[in-house]
Design an enzyme around this catalytic site. Structure first.
Site, short mmCIF file in Angstrom:
data_model
loop_
_atom_site.label_atom_id
_atom_site.label_comp_id
_atom_site.label_asym_id
_atom_site.label_seq_id
_atom_site.Cartn_x
_atom_site.Cartn_y
_atom_site.Cartn_z
N GLU A 151 36.36 32.92 33.99
CA GLU A 151 38.28 32.04 33.33
C GLU A 151 37.89 31.07 34.16
O GLU A 151 38.64 30.33 33.19
CB GLU A 151 38.87 33.50 34.51
CG GLU A 151 39.45 34.46 34.63
CD GLU A 151 39.42 34.94 32.71
OE1 GLU A 151 40.32 33.82 32.34
OE2 GLU A 151 39.22 36.09 32.39
N HIS A 154 36.55 28.58 31.11
CA HIS A 154 37.23 28.94 30.32
C HIS A 154 38.18 27.39 30.34
O HIS A 154 39.03 26.74 29.52
CB HIS A 154 38.19 29.94 30.15
CG HIS A 154 37.44 31.25 29.34
ND1 HIS A 154 37.05 31.50 28.46
CD2 HIS A 154 37.47 32.53 29.62
CE1 HIS A 154 36.89 32.37 27.29
NE2 HIS A 154 36.82 32.69 28.71
#
Length: 298
Positions: A151, A154
């Site tokens: 994450e 990202h």
């Protein structure tokens, strides 16, 4: 069937947005790009750029608020965090420093039996990383660290902004091409010796081609989404170790039967999302392919 519903909803939402733009502009007579001599392509390009990207960027700037409300995300307060919450903060803050982020993301937990996590936010320095309570209950420390590494990759890659730009550009091109083709057909069908077109015919063809090109554009957006998942997997492996990342994906594979169906628009942001039999429209590659890709990574 649940995955099929999400894919169809994702496509339908994009089509609805573009169709709504077409109907509004037709009803209000916003055809300033249509002149007595044909299409003013500069005016048309400006029109499409504004209408095509506005919705995408509004969604981006509201993304954190929408995620918190839709999923019931509880933001962790560092000043009174529990032991489990401090554990998450320590991992996130450590990864953020490794990635050179100037501002730490908000970190939250949302109540859900699914084993999942997502990142969103308008910029890499104004982001939110949220994990499900199901993930905390079913993963060990190394696996949680790998999911957070994915994450945070990202976030560092600016994927939220890039996805918005791509969606906006696709919408703009759909609007642009549909109007040129609709105008060409309307002129060809015109019985007026001066070549004047029927605005009713033009508007009808515009809506039809808006829907068609938006559908084709969705395939491009989904393809980029799948590529960014591979990239985030590789980024997570680089941050915490390939074995940890592979173990996390295998754990997600074991728990993939449980999916939280709230806020379908957030499904594309999650680390785990069922791939559809309609692979062209899937926002995520199959987990087995992602695992294989990492195993082959040198």
């Amino acid at each position: 069937m649940g995955m099929l519903k999400r894919v169809l909803l994702f496509i339908a939402t994009n089509i609805l947005v573009i169709a709504t733009i077409s109907i509004i502009t037709s009803a209000l007579g916003l055809h300033s790009y249509l002149t007595a001599y044909g299409i003013d392509y500069v005016q048309l390009a400006i029109f499409c750029a504004i209408w095509g990207t506005a919705g995408a960027f509004i969604s981006l700037f509201m993304s954190k608020f929408i995620a918190k409300m839709a999923m019931g995300v509880v933001i962790i307060n560092p000043n009174n965090a529990t032991r489990e919450e401090r554990f998450l903060l320590e991992i996130i803050y450590g990864l953020a420093k490794k990635l050179g982020l100037r501002k730490m993301p908000e970190v939250g937990i949302y109540p859900s039996p699914e084993v999942n996590a997502f990142a969103t936010g308008p910029t890499k320095n104004s982001s939110l990383v949220a994990v499900s309570s199901g993930l905390l209950m079913n993963m060990n420390r190394d696996e949680i660290e790998a999911v957070l590494g994915h994450e945070m990759s990202h976030v560092a890659n600016g994927d939220m902004v890039t996805m918005t730009l791509i969606q906006g550009i696709v919408n703009a091109f759909a609007l642009f091409l549909s109007r040129i083709i609709a105008y060409t057909i309307s002129v060809a069908m015109s019985r007026d010796e001066r070549g004047d077109i029927s605005y009713l015919t033009y508007s009808l063809f515009t809506i039809i081609f808006d829907i068609l090109f938006t559908l084709l554009g969705t395939i491009l957006v989904a393809a980029f989404s799948r590529w960014r998942e591979y990239r985030a997997d590789a980024g997570g492996a680089k941050l915490v170790g390939r074995d940890k990342m592979i173990a996390a994906l295998k754990r997600l594979q074991m728990a993939s039967g449980i999916e939280d169906e709230r806020a379908p628009s957030l499904a594309a942001l999650k680390i785990s999302h069922h791939s559809s039999w309609m692979s062209l429209f899937s926002t995520h590659p199959p987990l087995e392919k992602r695992i294989t890709r990492l195993e082959e990574l040198k």
